[in-house]
Scaffold this motif. Structure first.
Motif, PDB file in Angstrom:
ATOM      1  N   THR A  38      -7.530   5.652   9.781  1.00 51.56           N
ATOM      2  CA  THR A  38      -7.163   4.277   9.414  1.00 51.56           C
ATOM      3  C   THR A  38      -5.839   3.890  10.062  1.00 51.56           C
ATOM      4  O   THR A  38      -4.907   4.703  10.125  1.00 51.56           O
ATOM      5  CB  THR A  38      -6.981   4.168   7.881  1.00 51.56           C
ATOM      6  OG1 THR A  38      -8.148   4.657   7.250  1.00 51.56           O
ATOM      7  CG2 THR A  38      -6.717   2.731   7.453  1.00 51.56           C
TER       8      THR A  38
ATOM      9  N   VAL B  90       0.909   5.213   0.472  1.00 49.68           N
ATOM     10  CA  VAL B  90       0.076   6.283   1.028  1.00 49.68           C
ATOM     11  C   VAL B  90       0.656   7.625   0.595  1.00 49.68           C
ATOM     12  O   VAL B  90       1.842   7.892   0.803  1.00 49.68           O
ATOM     13  CB  VAL B  90       0.038   6.211   2.572  1.00 49.68           C
ATOM     14  CG1 VAL B  90      -0.911   7.279   3.122  1.00 49.68           C
ATOM     15  CG2 VAL B  90      -0.383   4.828   3.046  1.00 49.68           C
TER      16      VAL B  90
ATOM     17  N   VAL C  45       0.857  -1.184   0.000  1.00 47.64           N
ATOM     18  CA  VAL C  45       0.000   0.000   0.000  1.00 47.64           C
ATOM     19  C   VAL C  45       0.894   1.235   0.000  1.00 47.64           C
ATOM     20  O   VAL C  45       1.793   1.371   0.833  1.00 47.64           O
ATOM     21  CB  VAL C  45      -0.917   0.028   1.248  1.00 47.64           C
ATOM     22  CG1 VAL C  45      -1.748   1.314   1.272  1.00 47.64           C
ATOM     23  CG2 VAL C  45      -1.833  -1.191   1.273  1.00 47.64           C
TER      24      VAL C  45
ATOM     25  N   GLU D 137      -1.592  -0.982  -4.247  1.00 52.36           N
ATOM     26  CA  GLU D 137      -2.734  -0.124  -3.923  1.00 52.36           C
ATOM     27  C   GLU D 137      -2.247   1.272  -3.567  1.00 52.36           C
ATOM     28  O   GLU D 137      -1.359   1.415  -2.732  1.00 52.36           O
ATOM     29  CB  GLU D 137      -3.508  -0.695  -2.730  1.00 52.36           C
ATOM     30  CG  GLU D 137      -4.134  -2.041  -3.033  1.00 52.36           C
ATOM     31  CD  GLU D 137      -4.600  -2.741  -1.770  1.00 52.36           C
ATOM     32  OE1 GLU D 137      -5.282  -2.107  -0.950  1.00 52.36           O
ATOM     33  OE2 GLU D 137      -4.242  -3.926  -1.609  1.00 52.36           O
ATOM     34  N   GLU D 138      -2.856   2.267  -4.200  1.00 53.46           N
ATOM     35  CA  GLU D 138      -2.521   3.652  -3.880  1.00 53.46           C
ATOM     36  C   GLU D 138      -3.594   4.209  -2.958  1.00 53.46           C
ATOM     37  O   GLU D 138      -4.788   4.038  -3.220  1.00 53.46           O
ATOM     38  CB  GLU D 138      -2.465   4.504  -5.147  1.00 53.46           C
ATOM     39  CG  GLU D 138      -1.338   4.101  -6.085  1.00 53.46           C
ATOM     40  CD  GLU D 138      -1.208   5.034  -7.276  1.00 53.46           C
ATOM     41  OE1 GLU D 138      -0.097   5.242  -7.742  1.00 53.46           O
ATOM     42  OE2 GLU D 138      -2.251   5.562  -7.741  1.00 53.46           O
ATOM     43  N   ARG D 139      -3.181   4.867  -1.912  1.00 54.19           N
ATOM     44  CA  ARG D 139      -4.133   5.385  -0.925  1.00 54.19           C
ATOM     45  C   ARG D 139      -3.873   6.871  -0.718  1.00 54.19           C
ATOM     46  O   ARG D 139      -2.753   7.267  -0.393  1.00 54.19           O
ATOM     47  CB  ARG D 139      -3.902   4.644   0.399  1.00 54.19           C
ATOM     48  CG  ARG D 139      -4.872   4.978   1.499  1.00 54.19           C
ATOM     49  CD  ARG D 139      -6.215   4.330   1.288  1.00 54.19           C
ATOM     50  NE  ARG D 139      -6.139   2.884   1.189  1.00 54.19           N
ATOM     51  CZ  ARG D 139      -6.203   2.064   2.239  1.00 54.19           C
ATOM     52  NH1 ARG D 139      -6.395   2.550   3.438  1.00 54.19           N
ATOM     53  NH2 ARG D 139      -6.112   0.764   2.077  1.00 54.19           N
TER      54      ARG D 139
END
Ligand SMILES: Cc1cc2nc3c(=O)[nH]c(=O)nc-3n(C[C@H](O)[C@H](O)[C@H](O)COP(=O)(O)OP(=O)(O)OC[C@H]3O[C@@H](n4cnc5c(N)ncnc54)[C@H](O)[C@@H]3O)c2cc1C
Length: 395
Positions: free
Chosen positions: A202, A38, A36, A177-179
């Motif tokens: 989160t 961020v 991930v 996954e890009e957050r």
């Protein structure tokens, strides 16, 4: 609202360094964990990556920096080998015009020293006398120069935005996954980081945490109680129109520290303060045009007499992430918090180092060791020991 989830790797910052780490890791057949990334500014308008001069060179004075950039050259020359998605390859537009480092009598010994290091590693570079400089570049004033070092291949500039998008696209295609979000907490559990906390509440439990926060890297390290000697320092880029064309000019670094390179039909120029000049921390991107009139234009007009009639088209500010110990990157694990990985402090050469650093940290995460280039000399340990690596070619 709060939520808790788990990832094998959390990358803090999704610009060139973060996206390179994510891409290389996700590309590995021996890694199938959840990654991930961020990012607090998903537009990337404020990242150093998109505000940089986007240039790449082999003319460093330390062999490791040369090898790191050599892999950068490999990637920008052959994006098809690393960044293709469904047969589509990003257009990085590498302009291979070289770098030209100029020296007065005072700088000649350094130029010659660097040349010897570079030639030992087969870097295609040549030393030129003032007469040879004049013969090659008839626009250049040479009467106060003692020599110049010209890169003959593997140096130039490219489209940083296209490279960033190329990395991101490939990473997403591989399942990264890009957050959108800001990392505001790193939870420690003994000698490891247990979780990453985001501003939206989160919490992501993390196997590894990669600090790719650029000029904000020290703030992120501080969340884990770690001191990182990386400071945000403002650098201006001036976009100028000139009355004459210099043709396929190289990126030219004047002994005054001012650099200039073609940018399409126009030019960009900038500088870093020389040793002893003030270089305060700054996190804003407000542009100051005064240095253009006071420093940049006079230096350019001196070196390139036809440039006494320049027109300033535009200017922007970006942030160098300066490693105050030695202006070199800090890469790899924290000595005791072993799952916290640094990729910080690039001090103006991080764009070109991103491919090798991303590949190296991916190797570290997947296997516990560097497989291609040994990046260990750039580890955090030297910070604790106050043992700088001296790079003589800083722009
Ligand atoms: C004017 C200028 C000229 C340059 N010229 C060159 C050059 O010619 N060649 C070269 O190789 N390099 C150059 N550089 C340096 C190069 O741009 C940087 O070294 C490189 O872009 C660093 O990449 P990065 O991903 O580490 O940092 P950045 O691009 O700054 O990305 C860091 C990202 O982390 C995000 N972030 C920060 N904190 C958090 C948080 N808490 N939570 C979530 N996200 C966070 C930020 O929003 C940002 O997008 C230049 C830099 C400048 C400013």
């Amino acid at each position: 609202m709060t939520s808790r989830e788990r990832a094998d790797v959390v990358v803090v910052g999704g610009a060139i360094i973060g996206s390179s780490v994510a891409t290389f890791l996700a590309s590995r057949p021996d890694f199938d964990g959840r990654i991930v990334v961020v990012e607090r500014d998903p537009t990337y308008r404020t990242s150093s990556t998109t505000l940089s001069a986007a240039s790449i060179r082999l003319q460093f004075s330390t062999p490791l920096n040369i090898e790191i950039s050599r892999f950068g050259v490999e990637l920008v020359t052959h994006p098809d080998r690393y960044l293709a998605v469904d047969g589509e390859v990003p257009e990085i537009d590498f302009v291979e015009n070289g770098y030209l480092f100029l020296a007065t009598e005072a700088g000649l010994a350094t130029l010659e020293h660097n040349h010897a290091v570079q030639r030992k590693l087969d870097v295609p570079v040549t030393l030129l006398t003032p007469a040879e400089l004049r013969a090659r570049f008839d626009w250049l004033r040479t009467d106060d120069l003692a020599g110049g070092s010209l890169g003959l291949a593997g140096e130039g500039w490219f489209d940083a935005h296209a490279l960033l998008q190329g990395f991101r696209r490939r990473a997403r295609a591989l399942g990264v996954e890009e957050r959108a979000g800001e990392v505001i907490a790193l939870e420690r559990d003994g000698d490891r980081i247990a979780a990453v906390g985001l501003a939206d509440g989160t919490t992501i439990q993390a196997g590894w945490v990669v600090n790719a926060a650029g000029p904000r890297a020290a703030d992120v390290a501080a969340l884990a109680g770690v001191d990182l000697p990386v400071r945000p320092r403002k650098r201006f880029v001036y976009h100028v129109e000139a009355p004459v064309s210099l043709g396929a000019a190289p990126l030219t670094v004047d002994p005054s520290g001012i650099y200039l390179r073609p940018e399409g039909p126009a030019y960009i120029a900038g500088f870093s303060p020389l040793g002893g000049q003030p270089d305060p921390d700054a996190i804003d991107l407000v542009v100051d045009r005064a240095p253009f009139d006071e420093l940049v234009w006079p230096a350019l007009a001196h070196r390139i007499p036809a440039f006494d009639r320049l027109r300033l088209l535009d200017a922007w500010a970006g942030l160098y992430e300066v490693n105050t110990l030695d202006h070199n990157a800090i890469i790899g694990p924290h000595p005791t918090l072993r799952n916290l990985l640094f990729a910080n402090g690039f001090s103006g050469h991080g764009l070109q180092q991103a491919p090798a650093v991303g590949r190296g940290l991916a190797e570290w995460i997947a296997t516990g060791a560097y497989e291609t280039l040994d990046l260990a000399p750039l580890g955090y340990e030297r910070v604790g020991r106050s043992e700088p690596i001296r790079e003589l070619n800083i722009v």
